[in-house]
Design an enzyme around this catalytic site. Structure first.
Site, PDB file in Angstrom:
ATOM      1  N   TRP A 142     -33.432 -21.877  95.605  1.00  0.00           N
ATOM      2  CA  TRP A 142     -33.771 -21.197  97.506  1.00  0.00           C
ATOM      3  C   TRP A 142     -35.060 -22.279  97.604  1.00  0.00           C
ATOM      4  CZ3 TRP A 142     -34.378 -18.793  92.983  1.00  0.00           C
ATOM      5  CH2 TRP A 142     -35.034 -17.919  92.510  1.00  0.00           C
ATOM      6  N   ASP A 161     -36.180 -27.410  98.154  1.00  0.00           N
ATOM      7  CA  ASP A 161     -36.604 -27.532  97.132  1.00  0.00           C
ATOM      8  C   ASP A 161     -36.490 -28.817  96.996  1.00  0.00           C
ATOM      9  OD1 ASP A 161     -34.025 -27.834  96.825  1.00  0.00           O
ATOM     10  OD2 ASP A 161     -34.239 -27.463  94.666  1.00  0.00           O
ATOM     11  N   HIS A 163     -37.362 -23.376  91.829  1.00  0.00           N
ATOM     12  CA  HIS A 163     -36.488 -22.712  92.516  1.00  0.00           C
ATOM     13  C   HIS A 163     -35.164 -23.721  93.255  1.00  0.00           C
ATOM     14  CE1 HIS A 163     -38.352 -18.986  90.420  1.00  0.00           C
ATOM     15  NE2 HIS A 163     -37.712 -19.647  89.854  1.00  0.00           N
ATOM     16  N   GLY A 174     -39.223 -13.871  81.202  1.00  0.00           N
ATOM     17  CA  GLY A 174     -39.959 -14.776  80.703  1.00  0.00           C
ATOM     18  C   GLY A 174     -40.765 -15.708  81.524  1.00  0.00           C
ATOM     19  N   HIS A 217     -38.890 -25.241  84.642  1.00  0.00           N
ATOM     20  CA  HIS A 217     -39.777 -25.228  84.839  1.00  0.00           C
ATOM     21  C   HIS A 217     -40.676 -25.831  84.155  1.00  0.00           C
ATOM     22  CE1 HIS A 217     -38.819 -22.040  88.688  1.00  0.00           C
ATOM     23  NE2 HIS A 217     -39.413 -21.436  87.630  1.00  0.00           N
ATOM     24  N   THR A 256     -28.791 -29.796  95.814  1.00  0.00           N
ATOM     25  CA  THR A 256     -29.172 -28.386  95.695  1.00  0.00           C
ATOM     26  C   THR A 256     -28.883 -28.003  97.146  1.00  0.00           C
ATOM     27  OG1 THR A 256     -31.938 -28.625  95.996  1.00  0.00           O
ATOM     28  CG2 THR A 256     -30.258 -28.270  93.677  1.00  0.00           C
ATOM     29  N   THR A 264     -32.275 -17.560  80.187  1.00  0.00           N
ATOM     30  CA  THR A 264     -33.153 -16.976  80.766  1.00  0.00           C
ATOM     31  C   THR A 264     -34.156 -18.600  80.057  1.00  0.00           C
ATOM     32  OG1 THR A 264     -32.983 -15.119  80.709  1.00  0.00           O
ATOM     33  CG2 THR A 264     -35.771 -15.865  79.706  1.00  0.00           C
ATOM     34  N   HIS A 283     -33.819 -21.554  81.553  1.00  0.00           N
ATOM     35  CA  HIS A 283     -34.746 -21.689  83.370  1.00  0.00           C
ATOM     36  C   HIS A 283     -35.455 -22.143  83.457  1.00  0.00           C
ATOM     37  CE1 HIS A 283     -35.166 -19.639  87.421  1.00  0.00           C
ATOM     38  NE2 HIS A 283     -35.964 -19.532  86.911  1.00  0.00           N
ATOM     39  N   GLU A 284     -36.713 -21.417  82.266  1.00  0.00           N
ATOM     40  CA  GLU A 284     -38.115 -21.553  81.413  1.00  0.00           C
ATOM     41  C   GLU A 284     -38.517 -22.975  81.361  1.00  0.00           C
ATOM     42  OE1 GLU A 284     -39.813 -19.536  83.070  1.00  0.00           O
ATOM     43  OE2 GLU A 284     -38.500 -17.915  83.298  1.00  0.00           O
TER      44      GLU A 284
END
Length: 432
Positions: A262, A271, A260, A200, A254, A276, A247, A250-251
């Site tokens: 990390w 980030d 992300h 994705g 965004h 986080t 998936t 997550h998308e």
């Protein structure tokens, strides 16, 4: 090389068609940053600084943390004429929407699997996703489109645009609905020699400064998902993969402005969200709870926390992802109050907790949107009241004919309910 500008905000999970044992590259975002840095030294630092500004803005969101933000979805199913299994059943689509709502409201049952050390930072963005009830032309709709195509698949590696062809009727896909009014999600095949190449990808809001190049100038706004990774009840999912519907979570993260966890780098990258934990890199699609790859200090006396494999914006196995953080929730809600505010007043949303009966008397609000000062112009009104997005009355307005301004202090989406005897008209109001 302009192909680099086409791969922003992408979550790419590469599946090696020869050997799954090889370590695949999972995301192109870091390469984009490096490319722009090579062209314009100092670019990465500028991106980081603007992202920090967005985070500071997010701390001042106006609405209550438990108030739901509603987003209309249109799901575009694009399937090959000879591969009808790609034409996913409504039950799979409804299952995925249920997962999105649970994940973004932290109602998912697997929150019990989160390690207790993360309990203080676990957050709920409080988003409700709904299939659109009205299309851009004002007609009733199911919020699902189905397009049969002769295209074998939409993966386009050579051009660098991933699968943008699915977003156009001219190239075998389907044109988007108004992208300011609807979250468009395309479901299609993006395989490479029979194996999923991209699970994705998504676009952040245009010109959002916490993303390289201010967002994506060459990608059509929305989300694209590989057809057999959509939903947790998908009959086409491969048992070798951990498919839980995350998936899409997550998308969509965004799409709503998240990066992300990390920071697309090592322990020296971040980030810039305080809650986080830093990580040396993304997770390897596993649930390794022993990893603490970076030393950092989380505010609130939490100290150095391990890598947060529970976070949806990592690449850990879907079965161990179960949460956003409070900071991530603030980013999402801030984006919806600013860059994507039109979603909250979309024609695609059905009325919520507000009865609406149209009548022939004129009723207008201007200006709308506004900064908290507006006029309701109407004839024959018996009463006027203003409700918030969950149907609670926040103001009763005296009926008058001299266009007296009305004031609302808090930003947000409201409904102005104008009653004339037995008839009622309801109009949306945006204070920004």
């Amino acid at each position: 090389m302009k192909i680099y500008t086409l791969i922003l905000a992408i979550t790419v999970v590469l599946i090696n068609s020869v050997s799954l044992a090889q370590s695949p590259e999972k995301c192109g975002t870091q390469h984009i940053l490096e490319f722009y840095e090579s062209q314009t030294p100092g670019y990465k630092q500028a991106v980081d600084e603007t992202y920090k500004a967005i985070i500071n803005r997010a701390k001042n969101i106006s609405r209550a943390a438990d108030e739901l933000y509603r987003i209309p979805l249109v799901i575009h199913v694009v399937y090959n004429e000879n591969k009808l299994e790609q034409n996913l059943h409504d039950s799979v689509i409804l299952n995925q929407i249920s997962i999105l709502n649970a994940d973004f409201q932290r109602l998912n049952a697997d929150t019990i699997n989160m390690r207790s050390i993360f309990a203080p930072i676990a957050g709920a963005p409080m988003i409700k996703f709904e299939l659109a009830s009205t299309d851009p032309d004002g007609n009733s709709t199911t919020g699902i489109t189905r397009t049969e195509t002769t295209e074998d698949g939409f993966l386009d590696i050579l051009s660098g645009n991933i699968a943008e062809g699915v977003k156009s009727t001219a190239t075998g896909g389907i044109d988007p609905w108004d992208q300011s009014q609807y979250l468009n999600i395309w479901i299609c095949d993006m395989s490479f020699f029979g194996s999923p190449f991209v699970l994705g990808y998504a676009t952040p809001p245009a010109n959002l400064p916490n993303w390289p190049n201010g967002g994506t100038s060459n990608l059509g706004d929305g989300v694209v998902i590989q057809f057999n990774f959509f939903g947790s009840n998908n009959p086409n999912s491969n048992p070798a993969f951990d498919v839980q519907g995350r998936t899409a979570t997550h998308e969509v993260g965004h799409y709503l402005g998240l990066r992300h966890i990390w920071g697309d780098g090592d322990c020296t990258e971040d980030d810039f969200l305080d809650d986080t934990p830093n990580a040396e890199s993304e997770s390897s699609q596993d649930c390794d709870t022993t990893k603490n790859t970076c030393v950092d200090t989380i505010p609130g006396g939490l100290g150095d926390l391990p890598d947060m494999i529970e976070n949806y914006m990592d690449y850990s196995a879907e079965s161990c992802q179960n949460s956003f953080t409070n900071g991530q929730g603030e980013i999402i809600r801030s984006v919806l109050e600013n860059e994507r505010i039109d979603l909250l007043t979309s024609i695609g949303l059905s009325p919520l907790a507000v009865p609406e009966t149209k009548y022939n008397k004129s009723a207008n609000i201007y200006p709308n949107p506004n900064s908290g000062k507006f006029i309701v112009k109407t004839t024959d009104a018996k009463s006027i009241q203003i409700l918030n997005s969950i149907g609670q009355v926040v103001k009763i307005v005296p009926v008058n004919s001299d266009n007296t301004p009305i004031f609302i202090r808090e930003k947000g989406v409201y409904f102005v309910q104008i009653c004339s005897g037995a008839n009622t008209i309801t109009k949306k109001l945006v204070v920004q």
